[in-house]
Design an enzyme around this catalytic site. Structure first.
Site, mmCIF file in Angstrom:
data_model
loop_
_atom_site.group_PDB
_atom_site.id
_atom_site.type_symbol
_atom_site.label_atom_id
_atom_site.label_comp_id
_atom_site.label_asym_id
_atom_site.label_seq_id
_atom_site.Cartn_x
_atom_site.Cartn_y
_atom_site.Cartn_z
ATOM 1 N N ILE A 106 18.219 -46.270 -39.038
ATOM 2 C CA ILE A 106 16.904 -46.900 -39.199
ATOM 3 C C ILE A 106 16.144 -46.306 -40.375
ATOM 4 C CG2 ILE A 106 16.767 -47.526 -36.766
ATOM 5 C CD1 ILE A 106 14.846 -45.192 -36.349
ATOM 6 N N GLY A 107 16.888 -45.609 -41.246
ATOM 7 C CA GLY A 107 16.275 -45.007 -42.420
ATOM 8 C C GLY A 107 16.076 -43.518 -42.292
ATOM 9 N N ILE B 153 18.646 -27.656 -37.815
ATOM 10 C CA ILE B 153 18.468 -28.775 -38.736
ATOM 11 C C ILE B 153 19.838 -29.162 -39.293
ATOM 12 C CG2 ILE B 153 17.370 -29.561 -40.853
ATOM 13 C CD1 ILE B 153 15.419 -29.063 -38.541
ATOM 14 N N THR C 140 17.168 -34.828 -45.356
ATOM 15 C CA THR C 140 16.591 -35.943 -44.604
ATOM 16 C C THR C 140 15.534 -35.458 -43.619
ATOM 17 O OG1 THR C 140 18.529 -35.841 -43.144
ATOM 18 C CG2 THR C 140 18.551 -37.506 -44.883
ATOM 19 N N GLU D 214 9.248 -37.703 -35.332
ATOM 20 C CA GLU D 214 7.871 -37.955 -34.905
ATOM 21 C C GLU D 214 7.000 -36.705 -34.920
ATOM 22 O OE1 GLU D 214 8.279 -41.354 -31.627
ATOM 23 O OE2 GLU D 214 10.017 -40.039 -31.743
#
Length: 755
Positions: free
Chosen positions: A467-468, A646, A651, A722
């Protein structure tokens, strides 16, 4: 299963996206880009009123447009699709063509199909409808809006509470009692809401951007009353979603119905304006925060009540108090969530759905408490830091809130701040510095993966979603890391409901879910290859201890320099395939089966019986407020975040930076304006729906604080998608107060509020 040592050189390496070149050169194909021969085109007709019924249709002018093939309405298609099953919270859903009922403005009421997009659009604009309209309720305080206390009416709902918060608040030495509000906001991804459907006998294929292909396939199967195995959803790339493409919308089934009626493919590209009403959005909230503390700053009471707007039949809610009740040490907590039923489309998940709006209330109130105490807001949070959440006393798997505050404060230069509001100024510009905490639950769901290793390639199959956020790349990195290869050697196949099931790409859970499943499959594959190597009659590794072997640079390596290239090993064994179903801690044993049925069971955050899992961060902002015009600028913002292991720093950095920029929009710009008389959205476009652009974001500094969490999941991953947008809006509001002495509790903060 043996633990074969790997070099661990890929995970954590700054890595270019695998699909980057295809995207920037235009080669990448999104669902609506996939060519489908002989496709007809659809255009939606949406309701012009917000409440009432359809009395009749005038379709003659529309049918007279050359090329028109069909017009679906409630009069000729009502029984061909069932409504979408209820959303989170239950209580039913709005209908579309199934009846003459109008639930909200912009509701889909007809579908025009023609030989060309232009013909379908022209005909749709010529459709005329007779309505029996009723006065709609638009929002909070509107006549006819109904308030529902969730704990009294929704089975299974539980508001977090502990102690006697009311009494502790009354007895508190220092108190804050304030109300806050956040507006309706819309996702507005660059890729519009598109759907292409075609049938091959009784099998349906759907090309649609989706955050959960399995869920979409199963939902449409239920709507059309066909077997889920006969529905295939293809979504190789998604051009932005942020929650808006997480669930099925009414459009999909009707395009499938139109394709079945015509016996040919039908393609829909909804307009930008229609995207505001045919999909979901962030519900507006009202909140009341009451905090009490001793003179030493230790919290004694926290009371947080929220109200959220939803549609008439739905109980959808995000219940952000589940998090705010647990962030700080406090012996007495009381929360309650209410929903307000109005004549609006049903809201849904929008990036950090509970934590962005409810975090604004909590972190603004914490700043107000710090001022009342004459205490630095960073120190107030340090005093109330905790290793256990206060509701059930569960331990955090890891908690790096204060390391994030310390790292961000040092980089920002917080120690130079003059605490007095209005004390910092340059000419006409009043300068303010503010901070706030970021937090987001570390969640995960079950996922399945298949890895096939042959002498010439590594193939990874999983119904994950790009989704990017960089999912394509982190999948390749995880497989490469486990097998001692490079990411470029891994061929990733995703975005297809016929592949092994993966969960919803939402809730910052996707990377943890899919990468742990892939690692599990790779470990199974490694075990098989290691066993083959050491038990072979001949070969450089025959007879060696499998526990001391490692995969490195395309070879299986042992002691004393012994090694066997994977190509040679696979030449003896043939292709090796491994399939895995990863069931995370807290998921039931049947989670993979539920996943295949379109029912993901995400766990983590505050939902576990034995622990609590969150990612944390801290954000510091500088604002400049023009004393003459009220204009607010954010010249710099610094954020530090701790989110476990990570996978790809590149990204992850982009996700955190993008979230912080979104937070600027949340604080200063974004709001869907509502005509309260007619319950209609006014700025349903991206010309008047304001979002941050380059000029609004001069400097964004992202710091990733190292954190190791061995409990959160096997790979130690917490989501970042988020985390970065939570707290930014509060930090900006706090900085505006520091600059001007004015406390603004309703978002967005606009110049007219500061004049």
């Amino acid at each position: 299963m043996s633990e074969v040592i790997t070099p661990s050189g890929v995970i954590g390496r700054d890595t270019v996206r695998q699909e980057a070149r295809a995207k920037v050169t235009g080669v990448a194909r999104y669902p609506s880009d996939i060519p489908v021969p002989d496709a007809a085109h659809a255009f939606l007709v949406t309701s012009g009123i917000a409440r009432g019924r359809i009395l009749g249709w005038h379709l003659e002018a529309a049918r007279a447009v050359p090329g028109v093939l069909d017009i679906l309405t409630n009069e000729n298609a009502a029984g061909e699709s069932k409504p979408i099953p209820p959303t989170k919270g239950g209580g039913g859903s709005t209908t579309t063509l199934q009846s003459d009922r109008i639930w909200h403005s912009g509701q889909i009421i007809a579908v025009v199909v023609a030989e060309s997009f232009e013909a379908a659009r022209e005909a749709a604009h010529k459709v005329r409808v007779d309505y029996a309209g009723e006065a709609p309720a638009a929002s909070f305080g509107s006549p006819g809006a109904q308030v529902q206390v969730l704990e009294e009416t929704l089975e299974g709902h539980e508001d977090p509470r502990v102690g006697d918060a009311e009494a502790a608040f009354i007895a508190g030495a220092v108190r804050v009692d304030a109300s806050y509000g956040t507006p309706t906001q819309h996702h507005n991804p660059i890729e519009l809401f598109t759907t292409t459907c075609f049938w091959e006998d009784d099998r349906l294929t759907i090309l649609e951007p989706s955050q959960f292909v399995q869920g979409l396939a199963n939902t449409v199967a239920k709507q059309l009353d066909i077997e889920p195995a006969k529905v295939r959803v293809i979504s190789p790339l998604v051009g932005g979603a942020f929650g808006s493409k997480g669930g099925a919308t009414a459009r999909t089934a009707w395009i499938a119905v139109a394709a079945r009626r015509l016996g040919r493919p039908v393609k829909l590209v909804a307009s930008r304006s229609q995207g505001f009403t045919i999909a979901t959005y962030r519900a507006e909230t009202r909140q009341r925060l009451r905090l009490a503390a001793g003179r030493d700053g230790r919290l004694q009471a926290l009371l947080h009540e929220g109200w959220e707007v939803t549609s008439r039949p739905s109980n959808y809610n995000v219940q952000g108090t589940e998090t705010t009740a647990r962030i700080y040490a406090c012996p007495n907590v009381w929360t309650r969530v209410n929903v307000v039923h109005a004549d609006r489309n049903t809201p849904g998940f929008m990036r950090a759905p509970p934590d962005l709006p409810y975090g604004f209330g909590l972190e603004s109130a914490m700043d107000e408490l710090a001022i009342a105490l004459d205490m630095d807001p960073v120190e107030l949070r340090r005093i109330n830091d905790t290793r256990k959440e206060p509701i059930r006393g569960l331990p955090y798997t890891s908690r790096s809130l204060m390391p994030c505050f310390d790292a961000a404060a040092e980089a920002f230069g917080w120690s130079r701040r003059d605490r007095r509001p209005g004390s910092m100024r340059e000419g006409d510009w009043r300068i303010g510095w503010g901070c706030a905490a970021s937090f987001y639950p570390a969640k995960i769901s079950a996922a399945c993966a298949r890895v096939t290793l042959s002498a010439r390639s590594v193939r990874l199959d999983i119904a994950a979603h790009e989704i990017g956020t960089g999912a394509w790349t982190v999948l390749a990195m995880t497989a490469a890391d486990q097998l001692g290869l490079e990411p470029e050697q891994v061929e990733v196949h995703l975005g297809d409901s016929t592949l092994p099931a993966a969960g919803l790409a939402a809730g910052s859970s996707h990377t943890a879910s899919i990468c742990n499943a892939v690692a599990m499959a790779c470990r199974e594959l490694r075990d098989r290859l290691t066993h083959a190597a050491v038990t072979a009659n001949a070969g450089p590794l025959a007879g060696q201890d499998p526990a001391r072997l490692r995969f490195e640079k395309g070879a299986l390596c042992g002691e004393s320099g012994a090694a066997e290239p994977l190509e040679a090993l696979l030449g003896r064994t043939g292709p090796v395939e491994a399939y895995a179903e990863h069931i995370p801690h807290g998921n039931p044993p049947d989670a993979p089966d539920k996943l295949r049925q379109g029912m993901p069971q995400t766990t983590g955050g505050a939902q576990l019986p034995d622990r609590i899992q969150y990612g944390f961060g801290a954000q510091f902002v500088e604002v400049r407020v023009n004393a003459r015009t009220g204009e607010v600028r954010v010249p710099r913002i610094t954020g530090a975040f701790a989110a476990g292991r990570i996978i790809n720093p590149r990204t992850a950095h982009s996700q955190l930076m993008g979230g912080m920029i979104w937070g600027i929009g949340s604080a200063l710009l974004e709001a869907t304006e509502i005509d309260r008389r007619n319950a209609r959205y006014v700025n349903d476009n991206i010309a008047e729906y304001l979002i941050p652009v380059n000029a609004d974001v001069p400097s964004v500094e992202v710091i990733m604080v190292p954190e190791e969490d061995r409990l959160v999941n096997p790979l130690g991953i917490k989501g970042v998608g988020e985390l970065g947008c939570v707290g930014t809006n509060a930090a900006i509001a706090n900085a505006v107060h520091h600059a001007t002495g004015r406390r603004l509790r309703q978002l967005p903060i606009r110049p007219e509020h500061l004049l």
